[in-house]
Write a protein that holds these residues in place. Structure first.
Motif, mmCIF file in Angstrom:
data_model
loop_
_atom_site.group_PDB
_atom_site.id
_atom_site.type_symbol
_atom_site.label_atom_id
_atom_site.label_comp_id
_atom_site.label_asym_id
_atom_site.label_seq_id
_atom_site.Cartn_x
_atom_site.Cartn_y
_atom_site.Cartn_z
ATOM 1 N N PHE A 198 0.742 -1.306 0.068
ATOM 2 C CA PHE A 198 -0.133 0.128 -0.027
ATOM 3 C C PHE A 198 0.988 1.252 0.012
ATOM 4 O O PHE A 198 0.409 2.375 -0.763
ATOM 5 C CB PHE A 198 -0.937 -0.005 1.174
ATOM 6 N N LEU A 199 2.084 1.203 0.691
ATOM 7 C CA LEU A 199 3.070 2.478 0.709
ATOM 8 C C LEU A 199 3.360 2.512 -0.571
ATOM 9 O O LEU A 199 3.640 3.505 -1.173
ATOM 10 C CB LEU A 199 4.138 1.973 1.703
ATOM 11 N N ALA A 200 3.481 1.531 -1.282
ATOM 12 C CA ALA A 200 4.161 1.301 -2.999
ATOM 13 C C ALA A 200 2.975 2.221 -3.630
ATOM 14 O O ALA A 200 3.493 2.912 -4.752
ATOM 15 C CB ALA A 200 4.699 0.251 -3.522
ATOM 16 N N VAL A 201 1.904 1.932 -3.429
ATOM 17 C CA VAL A 201 0.740 2.695 -4.211
ATOM 18 C C VAL A 201 0.820 4.104 -3.968
ATOM 19 O O VAL A 201 0.683 4.831 -4.982
ATOM 20 C CB VAL A 201 -0.633 1.846 -3.923
ATOM 21 N N GLY A 233 -0.506 4.930 2.796
ATOM 22 C CA GLY A 233 -0.576 5.684 1.394
ATOM 23 C C GLY A 233 0.031 7.223 1.884
ATOM 24 O O GLY A 233 0.902 7.570 0.982
ATOM 25 N N ALA A 234 -0.138 7.738 3.087
ATOM 26 C CA ALA A 234 0.366 9.055 3.451
ATOM 27 C C ALA A 234 1.974 9.049 3.473
ATOM 28 O O ALA A 234 2.744 9.731 3.111
ATOM 29 C CB ALA A 234 -0.549 9.394 4.717
ATOM 30 N N ALA A 235 2.220 7.855 4.091
ATOM 31 C CA ALA A 235 3.601 7.629 4.509
ATOM 32 C C ALA A 235 4.408 7.537 3.113
ATOM 33 O O ALA A 235 5.329 8.287 2.908
ATOM 34 C CB ALA A 235 3.977 6.476 5.110
ATOM 35 N N GLY A 236 3.972 6.843 2.115
ATOM 36 C CA GLY A 236 4.386 6.754 0.652
ATOM 37 C C GLY A 236 4.610 8.159 0.139
ATOM 38 O O GLY A 236 5.568 8.411 -0.543
ATOM 39 N N MET A 237 3.402 8.844 0.069
ATOM 40 C CA MET A 237 3.457 10.165 -0.285
ATOM 41 C C MET A 237 4.501 10.976 0.300
ATOM 42 O O MET A 237 5.201 11.939 -0.509
ATOM 43 C CB MET A 237 2.111 10.903 -0.241
ATOM 44 N N LEU A 238 4.662 11.049 1.497
ATOM 45 C CA LEU A 238 5.641 11.866 2.349
ATOM 46 C C LEU A 238 6.788 11.523 1.820
ATOM 47 O O LEU A 238 7.957 12.580 1.914
ATOM 48 C CB LEU A 238 5.555 11.674 3.690
ATOM 49 N N ALA A 274 9.292 -1.182 -3.762
ATOM 50 C CA ALA A 274 9.986 -0.141 -2.757
ATOM 51 C C ALA A 274 9.387 -0.261 -1.405
ATOM 52 O O ALA A 274 9.765 -0.013 -0.217
ATOM 53 C CB ALA A 274 9.656 1.088 -3.357
ATOM 54 N N GLY A 275 7.983 -0.837 -1.183
ATOM 55 C CA GLY A 275 7.435 -0.961 -0.040
ATOM 56 C C GLY A 275 8.067 -2.312 0.883
ATOM 57 O O GLY A 275 7.829 -2.135 2.056
ATOM 58 N N ASP A 276 8.740 -3.146 0.198
ATOM 59 C CA ASP A 276 9.264 -4.413 1.135
ATOM 60 C C ASP A 276 9.865 -3.988 2.141
ATOM 61 O O ASP A 276 9.614 -4.446 3.330
ATOM 62 C CB ASP A 276 9.858 -5.226 -0.001
ATOM 63 N N GLN A 277 11.034 -3.292 2.217
ATOM 64 C CA GLN A 277 11.993 -2.909 3.223
ATOM 65 C C GLN A 277 11.000 -2.085 4.110
ATOM 66 O O GLN A 277 11.427 -2.434 5.621
ATOM 67 C CB GLN A 277 13.063 -1.862 2.747
ATOM 68 N N PHE A 278 10.246 -1.298 4.010
ATOM 69 C CA PHE A 278 9.355 -0.561 4.776
ATOM 70 C C PHE A 278 8.515 -1.250 5.482
ATOM 71 O O PHE A 278 8.100 -1.067 6.809
ATOM 72 C CB PHE A 278 8.688 0.546 4.073
#
Length: 344
Positions: free
Chosen positions: A99-102, A257-262, A273-277
């Motif tokens: 979801f972060l990657a999205v 999603g907010a964390a991904g945008m920031l 990209a979200g795997d490590q996070f």
């Protein structure tokens, strides 16, 4: 164990942890938290001294401190959504990093395809991921509620792989970026951070406060905490448990999603990209105590500091080495996490 709640208090969750939403929970630290906190503090002091000796410069060490706080703020926001979902739905969500990657790709589309400032993507990412989370919970995860843990894990893992491969199919595997046209340095106590990183910290803190206010000061927040305590009891007093589940999962995905945008303006954007996070978010959540929102926030900052100080102190090794050493120590000393309640 009861479903009754009080504004400002902690509600015991189904497994004996607490879904906490405000500063009062953080102030009620008992002696059982002392040992892991002392160990954590001691490790931070050791890493700080080692980083200072290794670098020979207070400027470099101060830079690591500032970067660690900034990174920790983003980790806190990401982990807060993950622990909120676990505390209410009792689901370990392996799709959280996806979801972060999205959120990253939403920001890229706004910045490069629409030609707008990347930060305009923040409300788009929050609303879009919230709706996506609600739909996934209603149409997919709701069928697994009350089922086996293995089934839930496999479904969220499969969902993570599906999202990653859809992103790969649509955007390709080449690294992308959503850099700001101007990203000047900001001086903070002698250290320097790019404006985008400072904004990321500020945005994460504001969103964390809004989630706390929601949990502590609203009737729906009390309903969320009541469902976390006892879904059966909450249903008996007229709370729509199905709605609470959907909105809570939506909030969790919106945090991702907010964390991904920031972080998009200073992060390389790839489908994985979200795997490590995702890994770091689970470390933060377990360290803070499963289902404990305040614990996730504090542990996120701790992990950010350990990561950056460890990167300077242990040059040539992964900066996550210190994080996993601390993680193992906490699990040995207090398996339920620093702020987790003892299992009944």
């Amino acid at each position: 164990m009861t479903g009754q709640t009080k504004a400002g208090g902690a509600v015991p969750s189904k497994d004996g942890t607490a879904l906490r939403g405000g500063s009062r929970a953080a102030s009620r630290l008992s002696l059982r938290h002392s040992t892991p906190l002392i160990v954590t503090g001691a490790l931070l002091v050791v890493l700080f001294i080692a980083a200072l000796l290794r670098s020979g410069s207070m400027g470099i060490t101060g830079q690591a401190l500032l970067t660690g706080i900034i990174s920790g703020g983003v980790y806190s926001l990401l982990a807060m959504g993950l622990t909120l979902v676990f505390g209410v739905l009792d689901i370990v969500n392996f799709a959280h990093g996806a979801f972060l990657a999205v959120g990253l790709y939403v920001t890229y589309e706004v910045a490069h395809q629409a030609g707008l400032n990347p930060y305009i993507a923040l409300p788009v990412a929050i609303l879009g991921l919230f709706v996506l989370g609600v739909l996934i919970q209603l149409l997919l995860l709701n069928r697994t509620m009350g089922g086996t843990l293995e089934r839930q894990l496999l479904i969220t893992l499969g969902l993570s792989l599906l999202i990653s491969n859809v992103l790969l199919l649509v955007f390709g595997g080449d690294p992308l970026s959503a850099n700001l046209k101007s990203d000047p340095g900001v001086h903070v106590f002698g250290a320097v951070a790019n404006l985008s990183r400072v904004i990321a910290l500020g945005g994460a803190l504001v969103l964390a406060v809004l989630v706390f206010v929601l949990l502590e000061r609203t009737s729906f927040g009390r309903a969320i905490r009541a469902v976390a305590a006892s879904r059966q009891g909450a249903g008996l007093v007229g709370i729509d448990v199905r709605l609470v589940y959907a909105v809570t999962f939506g909030l969790g995905t919106a945090c991702a999603g907010a964390a991904g945008m920031l972080i998009a303006p200073f992060t390389t954007i790839t489908p994985t990209a979200g795997d490590q996070f995702n890994i770091l978010a689970f470390v933060v959540v377990v360290m803070g105590g499963l289902g404990n929102v305040m614990g996730a926030v504090i542990s996120g900052v701790i992990v950010g500091l350990v990561e950056q100080l460890g990167g300077v102190a242990i040059a040539g090794q992964s900066p996550l080495l210190g994080v996993f050493i601390l993680f193992l120590l906490i699990l040995l000393i207090r398996p339920q996490g620093i702020f987790g309640a003892a299992s009944s």
